[in-house]
Design a protein around this motif. Structure first.
Motif, PDB file in Angstrom:
ATOM      1  N   SER B  25      48.457  43.579  40.392  1.00  0.00           N
ATOM      2  CA  SER B  25      48.207  43.186  41.779  1.00  0.00           C
ATOM      3  C   SER B  25      49.221  42.137  42.239  1.00  0.00           C
ATOM      4  N   PRO B  26      49.772  42.281  43.454  1.00  0.00           N
ATOM      5  CA  PRO B  26      50.714  41.269  43.969  1.00  0.00           C
ATOM      6  C   PRO B  26      50.075  39.894  44.102  1.00  0.00           C
ATOM      7  N   LYS B  27      48.740  39.876  44.177  1.00  0.00           N
ATOM      8  CA  LYS B  27      48.065  38.573  44.287  1.00  0.00           C
ATOM      9  C   LYS B  27      48.293  37.730  43.028  1.00  0.00           C
ATOM     10  N   TYR B  28      48.646  38.411  41.903  1.00  0.00           N
ATOM     11  CA  TYR B  28      48.862  37.678  40.672  1.00  0.00           C
ATOM     12  C   TYR B  28      50.066  36.749  40.787  1.00  0.00           C
ATOM     13  N   ILE B  29      50.986  37.059  41.746  1.00  0.00           N
ATOM     14  CA  ILE B  29      52.147  36.176  41.962  1.00  0.00           C
ATOM     15  C   ILE B  29      51.651  34.767  42.273  1.00  0.00           C
ATOM     16  N   VAL B  30      50.594  34.658  43.080  1.00  0.00           N
ATOM     17  CA  VAL B  30      50.056  33.340  43.441  1.00  0.00           C
ATOM     18  C   VAL B  30      49.588  32.610  42.189  1.00  0.00           C
ATOM     19  N   VAL B  31      48.806  33.326  41.347  1.00  0.00           N
ATOM     20  CA  VAL B  31      48.276  32.701  40.131  1.00  0.00           C
ATOM     21  C   VAL B  31      49.421  32.208  39.259  1.00  0.00           C
ATOM     22  N   ASP B  32      50.413  33.089  39.045  1.00  0.00           N
ATOM     23  CA  ASP B  32      51.523  32.745  38.173  1.00  0.00           C
ATOM     24  C   ASP B  32      52.342  31.603  38.774  1.00  0.00           C
ATOM     25  N   ARG B 125      39.809  34.072  39.401  1.00  0.00           N
ATOM     26  CA  ARG B 125      38.485  34.484  39.856  1.00  0.00           C
ATOM     27  C   ARG B 125      38.379  34.345  41.366  1.00  0.00           C
ATOM     28  N   ALA B 126      38.969  33.247  41.895  1.00  0.00           N
ATOM     29  CA  ALA B 126      38.928  33.042  43.348  1.00  0.00           C
ATOM     30  C   ALA B 126      39.640  34.184  44.072  1.00  0.00           C
ATOM     31  N   LEU B 127      40.674  34.752  43.422  1.00  0.00           N
ATOM     32  CA  LEU B 127      41.423  35.837  44.053  1.00  0.00           C
ATOM     33  C   LEU B 127      40.898  37.209  43.650  1.00  0.00           C
ATOM     34  N   GLY B 128      39.823  37.227  42.845  1.00  0.00           N
ATOM     35  CA  GLY B 128      39.244  38.504  42.426  1.00  0.00           C
ATOM     36  C   GLY B 128      40.066  39.225  41.375  1.00  0.00           C
ATOM     37  N   LEU B 129      40.774  38.454  40.549  1.00  0.00           N
ATOM     38  CA  LEU B 129      41.604  39.070  39.508  1.00  0.00           C
ATOM     39  C   LEU B 129      41.018  38.819  38.119  1.00  0.00           C
ATOM     40  N   ALA B 130      41.445  39.618  37.156  1.00  0.00           N
ATOM     41  CA  ALA B 130      41.006  39.434  35.770  1.00  0.00           C
ATOM     42  C   ALA B 130      42.148  39.816  34.848  1.00  0.00           C
ATOM     43  N   GLU B 131      41.982  39.457  33.585  1.00  0.00           N
ATOM     44  CA  GLU B 131      43.022  39.665  32.580  1.00  0.00           C
ATOM     45  C   GLU B 131      42.430  40.548  31.491  1.00  0.00           C
ATOM     46  N   LEU B 132      43.156  41.562  31.085  1.00  0.00           N
ATOM     47  CA  LEU B 132      42.639  42.490  30.081  1.00  0.00           C
ATOM     48  C   LEU B 132      43.425  42.290  28.798  1.00  0.00           C
ATOM     49  N   LYS B 133      42.720  42.072  27.683  1.00  0.00           N
ATOM     50  CA  LYS B 133      43.395  41.804  26.412  1.00  0.00           C
ATOM     51  C   LYS B 133      43.016  42.896  25.417  1.00  0.00           C
ATOM     52  N   LEU B 134      44.024  43.468  24.770  1.00  0.00           N
ATOM     53  CA  LEU B 134      43.774  44.498  23.760  1.00  0.00           C
ATOM     54  C   LEU B 134      43.937  43.885  22.382  1.00  0.00           C
ATOM     55  N   VAL B 135      42.967  44.090  21.531  1.00  0.00           N
ATOM     56  CA  VAL B 135      43.047  43.528  20.180  1.00  0.00           C
ATOM     57  C   VAL B 135      43.079  44.669  19.174  1.00  0.00           C
ATOM     58  N   THR B 136      44.094  44.667  18.305  1.00  0.00           N
ATOM     59  CA  THR B 136      44.149  45.619  17.195  1.00  0.00           C
ATOM     60  C   THR B 136      44.022  44.818  15.907  1.00  0.00           C
ATOM     61  N   ALA B 137      44.116  45.495  14.767  1.00  0.00           N
ATOM     62  CA  ALA B 137      44.026  44.795  13.494  1.00  0.00           C
ATOM     63  C   ALA B 137      45.262  43.950  13.231  1.00  0.00           C
ATOM     64  N   ILE B 150      39.348  42.926  39.572  1.00  0.00           N
ATOM     65  CA  ILE B 150      38.243  42.898  38.617  1.00  0.00           C
ATOM     66  C   ILE B 150      37.627  44.276  38.410  1.00  0.00           C
ATOM     67  N   GLU B 151      37.500  45.073  39.506  1.00  0.00           N
ATOM     68  CA  GLU B 151      36.903  46.413  39.348  1.00  0.00           C
ATOM     69  C   GLU B 151      37.819  47.283  38.495  1.00  0.00           C
ATOM     70  N   ASP B 152      39.153  47.182  38.764  1.00  0.00           N
ATOM     71  CA  ASP B 152      40.105  47.969  37.976  1.00  0.00           C
ATOM     72  C   ASP B 152      40.031  47.586  36.509  1.00  0.00           C
ATOM     73  N   ALA B 153      39.946  46.256  36.251  1.00  0.00           N
ATOM     74  CA  ALA B 153      39.909  45.785  34.866  1.00  0.00           C
ATOM     75  C   ALA B 153      38.687  46.330  34.151  1.00  0.00           C
ATOM     76  N   GLU B 154      37.535  46.299  34.835  1.00  0.00           N
ATOM     77  CA  GLU B 154      36.317  46.773  34.189  1.00  0.00           C
ATOM     78  C   GLU B 154      36.362  48.282  33.953  1.00  0.00           C
ATOM     79  N   GLU B 155      36.896  48.978  34.947  1.00  0.00           N
ATOM     80  CA  GLU B 155      36.987  50.433  34.805  1.00  0.00           C
ATOM     81  C   GLU B 155      37.931  50.788  33.643  1.00  0.00           C
TER      82      GLU B 155
END
Lengths: 530, 171
Positions: B25-32, B125-137, B150-155
């Motif tokens: 999401s381009p909104k992540y530019i603000v967060v970063d 959270r204020a911008l409705g964004l989330a971070e997805l982390k993948l964990v392997t062994a 957030i909806e995309d992340a959950e989906e």
């Protein structure tokens, strides 16, 4: 402790000597301290005519211990007895509460008196089973069985079992984990049912058929019991080691080590500084701890590796170590995530190599124990390296791949099958750019690295967790890139830098799809049921 | 072994898997940007404070200006850096890429995912964004997709977990 079937599905206790073996060294130390402190008194009791402490002398009278014994002998004895009894009771209760159970799917351990814990582990997730016998435990014929899982604190320790029980339990756990037992049992029941049906069909109605059914149920049960009777299993005979360690090579390889030579240089430097400067001979005292440390390192390595053995069993490769305290680990197939064959530069004239592996389990005991398990061949000739590779990578090693791996141990030659760094890779790999290369086999990636410290890493594609390709600014200017294969943590870091960017992209693409295919085809978590 | 090959842009820039890349999401530019601004201000303040303590005089301020300049360049590159964060869901694996100067592309087979984690910072959270982390062994996998709605992340999480379940094997 007599031989019992620990895997019959019920709860079992550990070896009765467990408290003593666990607290054994502490107990011996306490007894030793008491004897050391009382040696003059004991001497006096044994030889009353030579009194060490004649009644007239003041320092003997003032000794609080003498007064305690003279005035409160009975209470002191009672208190001592009480403490001993309390400790025995505590140990006994904790021994009673420490139980294990093995079913077809899981192994469970319950322990603790005040803080109870109940740990359950799935058998198909077993990463390896280790049987350790410390010197004291060997005297009692006991052994510690450690079931390794993946992760930092995922091991289950069974300390202590009687030696024969431990061996039988390991064999049984591995057989169940392999999925073999379930299949065989199902077949046995099927056969017995078919026989019963035949008899029932042939027999008359009524009581005879009932009796026949009962006897056939017995037969079925007996068939089942046969599979759990380890005496009938030919695989339990101790397998022959394919590598024998010679004392000369072990000592030689330990001394011919760059670390050893740096240590020797440091000593020479200190001695020179002492002679040339006027520091005096006291500097030598500083060397004593270093010498002790180094000596214990050499002796420890030699003693541990002297009775090294490696052998194939039906349930994976078995690696044994240790002269006085022994350790013996069985690693089922498909539990080895990466293999590296490497050579110290000083070993090159002798063609000695060492083989290390990455395992998902991490020993809870100590880092030296972890090092033992991951060093699967401490030192060996090239032929022995191949024998070990045939055991740890059974699906990969055949006559064709042998030539490829052999090429990986040698200096680079054209047409040896490896894709190497381009000439401009010399900017990043000054000496090794000719050797620095990879080879993609359908089942594994082979990485050849190093010109001075030669090494060859083999990563089975079915075990890679992920693969990454990366490029920094300098690499971009040189059109180079680095490929890294992510495996579980261990001594092997399979990555290859200074590759041509196009080669690196192709390697990344090919490994990504090869590992997807290999994962889909992988059945090693139930290795016996394939 | 392609010394003779012409230095095309294709070989200089890593692009092993062409295809449909999805951005964040381009909104992540603000967060970063906010994170980088705070980091930049802190480093400039720390640099000037230590120079003031050390009494380096005028030349010391050159260092402060250099630090500030580097920070300004880094901050000005934020939009490009965020646009470079891309991922691709293929049939059997997830490919993730990020980085401008230091590029990194990772492929994680679905069967190797041990868990999928969603985390949200206060600003995200204020911008409705989330971070997805993948964990392997393997700890080195380190795949974190930031800046997902957030909806995309959950989906995406549910989809990845379902995919991982169908392709599960041993470790």
């Amino acid at each position: 402790m007599s031989k019992v079937d620990l895997a019959d599905g019920g709860w079992h206790r550990l070896h009765p000597a467990t408290p003593f073996l666990k607290g054994g060294i502490a107990l011996i130390a306490v007894v030793g301290v008491i004897i050391a402190n009382l040696r003059e008194r004991i001497f006096e009791w044994l030889f009353p005519q030579v009194a060490v402490c004649p009644p007239g002398e003041g320092w003997c009278e003032a000794d609080p211990f003498t007064r305690l014994l003279d005035e409160y002998l009975v209470p002191v004895l009672l208190a001592a007895l009480g403490i001993v009894l309390v400790f025995i009771a505590l140990f006994w209760v904790s021994w009673r509460m420490h139980t294990l159970r093995v079913t077809d799917e899981v192994v469970e351990i319950r322990q603790g008196v005040i803080f109870r814990s109940h740990r359950k582990a799935r058998l198909d997730r077993i990463q390896g089973i280790n049987i350790q016998r410390s010197l004291l435990a060997r005297i009692f014929g006991a052994a510690k069985l450690e079931i390794s899982g993946a992760g930092a604190e995922a091991n289950m320790q069974l300390a202590y079992l009687s030696g024969a029980n431990a061996d039988a339990l390991r064999a049984e756990l591995l057989r169940r984990a392999s999925g073999l037992r379930a299949r065989e049992a199902a077949e046995a029941v099927e056969r017995a049912e078919a026989e019963a049906a035949a008899v029932v069909a042939a027999g008359e109605e009524g009581e005879t058929a009932e009796a026949a059914r009962a006897t056939l149920a017995d037969i079925a049960r007996q068939r089942l019991a046969e599979f759990s009777a380890p005496e009938l299993d030919p695989n339990l005979a101790p397998p022959e080691s394919v590598v024998t360690m010679s004392l000369g090579r072990l000592v030689g390889s330990t001394l011919l080590n760059v670390g050893t030579w740096l240590f020797a240089l440091a000593i020479v430097g200190i001695v020179l500084a002492m002679v040339l400067g006027d520091a005096g001979p006291f500097v030598l005292f500083g060397l004593i701890p270093m010498l002790f440390g180094f000596g214990s390192f050499v002796v420890g390595r030699v003693v541990k590796s002297l009775r090294y053995s490696i052998a194939a069993t039906a349930d994976g490769v078995r690696v044994g170590f240790g002269l006085l305290s022994t350790s013996n680990e069985t690693i089922p197939p498909g539990r080895i995530h990466a293999v590296e064959i490497s050579q110290d530069i000083l070993w090159r004239p002798f063609d000695w190599w060492t083989v290390r592996v990455n395992l998902a389990s991490r020993s809870a005991s100590s880092s030296s124990q972890a090092q033992l398990t991951t060093t699967i061949l401490p030192v060996g000739s090239r032929d022995e390296v191949f024998k070990v590779l045939e055991l740890v990578l059974p699906s990969l090693m055949n006559d064709d791949t042998r030539a490829l791996v052999e090429a990986g141990l040698l200096p680079a030659r054209p047409e040896d099958g490896f894709t190497t760094s381009p000439r401009r890779g010399a900017v990043l790999r000054w000496f090794s750019w000719r050797r620095n290369g990879f080879l993609l086999h359908p089942d594994a990636v082979v990485l050849r690295r190093g010109a001075v410290w030669r090494s060859l890493a083999v990563v089975p594609t079915a075990r890679t967790q992920s693969v990454a390709v990366s490029q920094g600014p300098l690499e971009r200017a040189l059109r180079l890139a680095k490929v890294r294969f992510h495996t579980v943590q261990g001594p092997v870091t399979p990555s290859l830098g200074a590759l041509d960017a196009l080669d690196a992209s192709a390697l990344f693409r090919d490994t990504a799809s090869a590992s997807v295919a290999a994962i889909a085809a992988d059945r090693t978590h139930r290795w016996g049921s394939a | 072994m392609t010394d003779d090959a012409p230095a095309t842009t294709a070989s200089a820039r890593l692009d092993p898997i062409p295809g449909e890349w999805r951005g964040v999401s381009p909104k992540y530019i603000v967060v970063d940007l906010v994170g980088n601004l705070i980091g930049g201000i802190v480093s400039v303040v720390v640099a000037s404070f230590s120079i003031w303590l050390l009494h380096w005089g005028v030349w010391g301020w050159v260092i402060t200006i250099a630090v500030a300049a580097v920070m300004i360049v880094l901050i000005s590159l934020t939009p490009r850096r965020v646009r470079a964060i891309r991922y691709q869901l293929r049939e059997d694996d997830l490919v993730f890429r990020r980085g401008l100067a230091f590029q990194r592309i990772v492929a994680v087979p679905f069967g190797r995912m041990q868990l999928v984690d969603i985390t949200r910072g206060p600003l995200a959270r204020a911008l409705g964004l989330a971070e997805l982390k993948l964990v392997t062994a393997a700890a080195a996998t380190a795949v974190v997709i930031p800046g997902l709605a957030i909806e995309d992340a959950e989906e995406l999480r549910d989809r990845l977990v379902a995919l991982a379940e169908t392709r599960r094997a041993g470790l």
